[in-house]
Design a protein around this motif. Structure first.
Motif, PDB file in Angstrom:
ATOM      1  N   THR A  71       0.868  -1.176   0.000  1.00  0.00           N
ATOM      2  CA  THR A  71       0.000   0.000   0.000  1.00  0.00           C
ATOM      3  C   THR A  71       0.904   1.223   0.000  1.00  0.00           C
ATOM      4  OG1 THR A  71      -1.725  -1.153   1.255  1.00  0.00           O
ATOM      5  CG2 THR A  71      -1.830   1.248   1.196  1.00  0.00           C
ATOM      6  N   SER A  72       0.646   2.141  -0.917  1.00  0.00           N
ATOM      7  CA  SER A  72       1.532   3.295  -1.062  1.00  0.00           C
ATOM      8  C   SER A  72       0.724   4.532  -1.453  1.00  0.00           C
ATOM      9  CB  SER A  72       2.603   3.012  -2.122  1.00  0.00           C
ATOM     10  OG  SER A  72       1.992   2.685  -3.368  1.00  0.00           O
ATOM     11  N   PRO A  73       1.339   5.723  -1.310  1.00  0.00           N
ATOM     12  CA  PRO A  73       0.648   6.944  -1.741  1.00  0.00           C
ATOM     13  C   PRO A  73       0.463   6.955  -3.255  1.00  0.00           C
ATOM     14  CG  PRO A  73       2.497   7.440  -0.283  1.00  0.00           C
ATOM     15  CD  PRO A  73       2.635   6.014  -0.674  1.00  0.00           C
ATOM     16  N   SER A 161     -14.916   7.850  -5.461  1.00  0.00           N
ATOM     17  CA  SER A 161     -13.587   8.044  -4.878  1.00  0.00           C
ATOM     18  C   SER A 161     -12.682   6.817  -4.938  1.00  0.00           C
ATOM     19  CB  SER A 161     -13.710   8.487  -3.414  1.00  0.00           C
ATOM     20  OG  SER A 161     -14.388   7.503  -2.653  1.00  0.00           O
ATOM     21  N   VAL A 162     -13.209   5.657  -5.335  1.00  0.00           N
ATOM     22  CA  VAL A 162     -12.392   4.441  -5.403  1.00  0.00           C
ATOM     23  C   VAL A 162     -12.469   3.846  -6.807  1.00  0.00           C
ATOM     24  CG1 VAL A 162     -12.059   2.094  -4.532  1.00  0.00           C
ATOM     25  CG2 VAL A 162     -12.707   3.927  -2.953  1.00  0.00           C
ATOM     26  N   ALA A 163     -11.320   3.579  -7.391  1.00  0.00           N
ATOM     27  CA  ALA A 163     -11.236   2.957  -8.710  1.00  0.00           C
ATOM     28  C   ALA A 163     -10.364   1.714  -8.622  1.00  0.00           C
ATOM     29  CB  ALA A 163     -10.663   3.920  -9.742  1.00  0.00           C
ATOM     30  N   VAL A 164     -10.729   0.679  -9.361  1.00  0.00           N
ATOM     31  CA  VAL A 164     -10.015  -0.592  -9.317  1.00  0.00           C
ATOM     32  C   VAL A 164      -9.548  -0.959 -10.722  1.00  0.00           C
ATOM     33  CG1 VAL A 164     -10.125  -3.024  -8.665  1.00  0.00           C
ATOM     34  CG2 VAL A 164     -11.484  -1.331  -7.400  1.00  0.00           C
ATOM     35  N   LEU A 165      -8.251  -1.235 -10.854  1.00  0.00           N
ATOM     36  CA  LEU A 165      -7.682  -1.717 -12.109  1.00  0.00           C
ATOM     37  C   LEU A 165      -7.535  -3.233 -12.031  1.00  0.00           C
ATOM     38  CD1 LEU A 165      -4.751   0.844 -12.633  1.00  0.00           C
ATOM     39  CD2 LEU A 165      -7.164   1.075 -13.287  1.00  0.00           C
ATOM     40  N   VAL A 173       0.142 -13.958 -14.440  1.00  0.00           N
ATOM     41  CA  VAL A 173      -0.186 -13.804 -13.024  1.00  0.00           C
ATOM     42  C   VAL A 173      -1.035 -12.530 -12.886  1.00  0.00           C
ATOM     43  CG1 VAL A 173       0.685 -13.534 -10.684  1.00  0.00           C
ATOM     44  CG2 VAL A 173       1.960 -14.922 -12.330  1.00  0.00           C
ATOM     45  N   PRO A 174      -2.330 -12.663 -12.615  1.00  0.00           N
ATOM     46  CA  PRO A 174      -3.209 -11.483 -12.543  1.00  0.00           C
ATOM     47  C   PRO A 174      -2.907 -10.603 -11.331  1.00  0.00           C
ATOM     48  CG  PRO A 174      -4.467 -13.520 -12.817  1.00  0.00           C
ATOM     49  CD  PRO A 174      -3.069 -13.914 -12.443  1.00  0.00           C
ATOM     50  N   PHE A 175      -3.316  -9.348 -11.445  1.00  0.00           N
ATOM     51  CA  PHE A 175      -3.155  -8.407 -10.342  1.00  0.00           C
ATOM     52  C   PHE A 175      -4.323  -7.427 -10.335  1.00  0.00           C
ATOM     53  CE2 PHE A 175      -1.093  -6.375 -13.961  1.00  0.00           C
ATOM     54  CZ  PHE A 175      -1.498  -5.057 -13.875  1.00  0.00           C
ATOM     55  N   MET A 176      -4.484  -6.751  -9.210  1.00  0.00           N
ATOM     56  CA  MET A 176      -5.445  -5.661  -9.063  1.00  0.00           C
ATOM     57  C   MET A 176      -4.736  -4.475  -8.425  1.00  0.00           C
ATOM     58  SD  MET A 176      -8.893  -7.424  -7.520  1.00  0.00           S
ATOM     59  CE  MET A 176      -9.619  -8.919  -8.197  1.00  0.00           C
ATOM     60  N   MET A 177      -5.259  -3.291  -8.697  1.00  0.00           N
ATOM     61  CA  MET A 177      -4.800  -2.080  -8.030  1.00  0.00           C
ATOM     62  C   MET A 177      -6.027  -1.291  -7.607  1.00  0.00           C
ATOM     63  SD  MET A 177      -1.651  -0.944 -10.537  1.00  0.00           S
ATOM     64  CE  MET A 177      -1.117   0.387  -9.444  1.00  0.00           C
ATOM     65  N   LYS A 178      -6.137  -1.007  -6.311  1.00  0.00           N
ATOM     66  CA  LYS A 178      -7.290  -0.286  -5.785  1.00  0.00           C
ATOM     67  C   LYS A 178      -6.864   1.125  -5.362  1.00  0.00           C
ATOM     68  CE  LYS A 178      -9.937  -4.316  -4.286  1.00  0.00           C
ATOM     69  NZ  LYS A 178     -10.705  -4.955  -3.196  1.00  0.00           N
ATOM     70  N   TYR A 179      -7.380   2.118  -6.081  1.00  0.00           N
ATOM     71  CA  TYR A 179      -7.054   3.523  -5.824  1.00  0.00           C
ATOM     72  C   TYR A 179      -8.152   4.146  -4.963  1.00  0.00           C
ATOM     73  CZ  TYR A 179      -3.379   3.495  -9.368  1.00  0.00           C
ATOM     74  OH  TYR A 179      -2.235   3.242 -10.076  1.00  0.00           O
ATOM     75  N   ASN A 180      -7.755   4.678  -3.828  1.00  0.00           N
ATOM     76  CA  ASN A 180      -8.668   5.435  -2.988  1.00  0.00           C
ATOM     77  C   ASN A 180      -8.239   6.899  -3.061  1.00  0.00           C
ATOM     78  OD1 ASN A 180     -10.012   6.730  -0.763  1.00  0.00           O
ATOM     79  ND2 ASN A 180     -10.399   4.698   0.093  1.00  0.00           N
ATOM     80  N   VAL A 186      -2.953   3.742  -2.844  1.00  0.00           N
ATOM     81  CA  VAL A 186      -3.213   2.681  -3.808  1.00  0.00           C
ATOM     82  C   VAL A 186      -2.737   1.359  -3.216  1.00  0.00           C
ATOM     83  CG1 VAL A 186      -1.035   3.215  -5.025  1.00  0.00           C
ATOM     84  CG2 VAL A 186      -2.775   1.791  -6.133  1.00  0.00           C
ATOM     85  N   GLU A 187      -3.602   0.348  -3.262  1.00  0.00           N
ATOM     86  CA  GLU A 187      -3.269  -0.996  -2.818  1.00  0.00           C
ATOM     87  C   GLU A 187      -2.954  -1.860  -4.034  1.00  0.00           C
ATOM     88  OE1 GLU A 187      -5.912  -1.755   1.232  1.00  0.00           O
ATOM     89  OE2 GLU A 187      -6.638  -2.501  -0.696  1.00  0.00           O
ATOM     90  N   ASN A 188      -1.840  -2.575  -3.976  1.00  0.00           N
ATOM     91  CA  ASN A 188      -1.488  -3.542  -5.019  1.00  0.00           C
ATOM     92  C   ASN A 188      -1.829  -4.939  -4.514  1.00  0.00           C
ATOM     93  OD1 ASN A 188      -0.249  -1.605  -6.809  1.00  0.00           O
ATOM     94  ND2 ASN A 188       1.434  -1.514  -5.349  1.00  0.00           N
ATOM     95  N   LEU A 189      -2.615  -5.662  -5.303  1.00  0.00           N
ATOM     96  CA  LEU A 189      -3.032  -7.009  -4.930  1.00  0.00           C
ATOM     97  C   LEU A 189      -2.549  -8.005  -5.976  1.00  0.00           C
ATOM     98  CD1 LEU A 189      -5.620  -4.909  -4.261  1.00  0.00           C
ATOM     99  CD2 LEU A 189      -6.453  -6.979  -3.184  1.00  0.00           C
ATOM    100  N   GLN A 190      -2.097  -9.162  -5.522  1.00  0.00           N
ATOM    101  CA  GLN A 190      -1.506 -10.183  -6.385  1.00  0.00           C
ATOM    102  C   GLN A 190      -2.286 -11.495  -6.274  1.00  0.00           C
ATOM    103  OE1 GLN A 190       1.711  -9.396  -7.910  1.00  0.00           O
ATOM    104  NE2 GLN A 190       1.298 -11.134  -9.229  1.00  0.00           N
TER     105      GLN A 190
END
Length: 214
Positions: A71-73, A161-165, A173-180, A186-190
């Motif tokens: 999780t990062s800015p 206010s929240v977007a998900v890639l 290997v799929p991933f998600m990124m959740k932007y708040n 932004v959370e990086n999910l693997q």
């Protein structure tokens, strides 16, 4: 998995223009005898469609298996993508934009990556930019940039206010990124495993809108 997490972190924040040669995509193994459990109700129809597509050849694929790795800015960079309806905007990209609930902002992860060649087919760049566009104020900002080993295939909003890639990698290997955007994080999910498939969802998505990819 450490290798995948390292590579994902590298490409998410890299602005390198390095090009890589593509290699052959493996054909998924057929398994018509396996019984598939019903797909659990997802938080969004777009997520359901994406999960369902890969679940056809990966019967245990599930959104619940993605785990947060970092999780990062949120970091914003200037973007040169054309804002919808401004001078020089190409109307072909309009159906692909992903709007928030209020319809005043949208995500654009197409116009940097591909255009239509003379033969009518999509011509792809090696890299991909994801831009957050403030439609009301006609301002675009880059929020993610990927080298050729990673690609955003779909996206959706949860309110304003929240977007998900939703993405996939060259190594499948799929991933998600959740932007708040309120919390500015932004959370990086693997996903914990590789997938089997022949055609990536990104090409299926383009074909749904009449864009030829082959």
């Amino acid at each position: 998995m450490k290798k995948y997490i390292f590579l994902l972190s590298f490409f998410l924040f890299s602005c390198s223009d390095k090009k890589e040669n593509s290699t052959e995509i493996l054909t998924p193994e057929s398994n018509t005898n396996e019984i598939t459990e019903p797909l659990p109700q997802a938080e969004n129809a777009t997520l359901t469609t994406w999960i369902s597509y890969y679940r056809e050849t990966n019967h245990d694929f599930s959104a619940e298996k993605f785990a947060v790795t970092t999780t990062s800015p949120i970091t914003y960079y200037p973007s040169n993508v054309k804002v919808m309806n401004e001078e020089g905007f190409n109307e072909i990209y309009k159906p692909f934009f992903v709007f928030n609930e209020s319809k005043d902002k949208y995500l654009d992860f197409d116009s940097y990556q591909w255009n239509i060649a003379a033969d009518g087919r999509a011509s792809f760049e090696a890299d991909q930019e994801v831009a957050l566009v403030d439609y009301k104020n006609k301002k675009a900002q880059r929020i993610a940039f990927f080298g050729p080993s990673y690609s955003v295939e779909e996206a959706y909003w949860k309110g304003d206010s929240v977007a998900v890639l939703l993405g996939n990698s060259y190594e499948k290997v799929p991933f998600m990124m959740k932007y708040n955007f309120k919390k500015k994080t932004v959370e990086n999910l693997q996903y914990p495993d590789t997938l089997k498939f022949d055609i990536p969802y990104s090409k299926v998505r383009l074909k749904k809108f009449g864009i030829k990819t082959e």
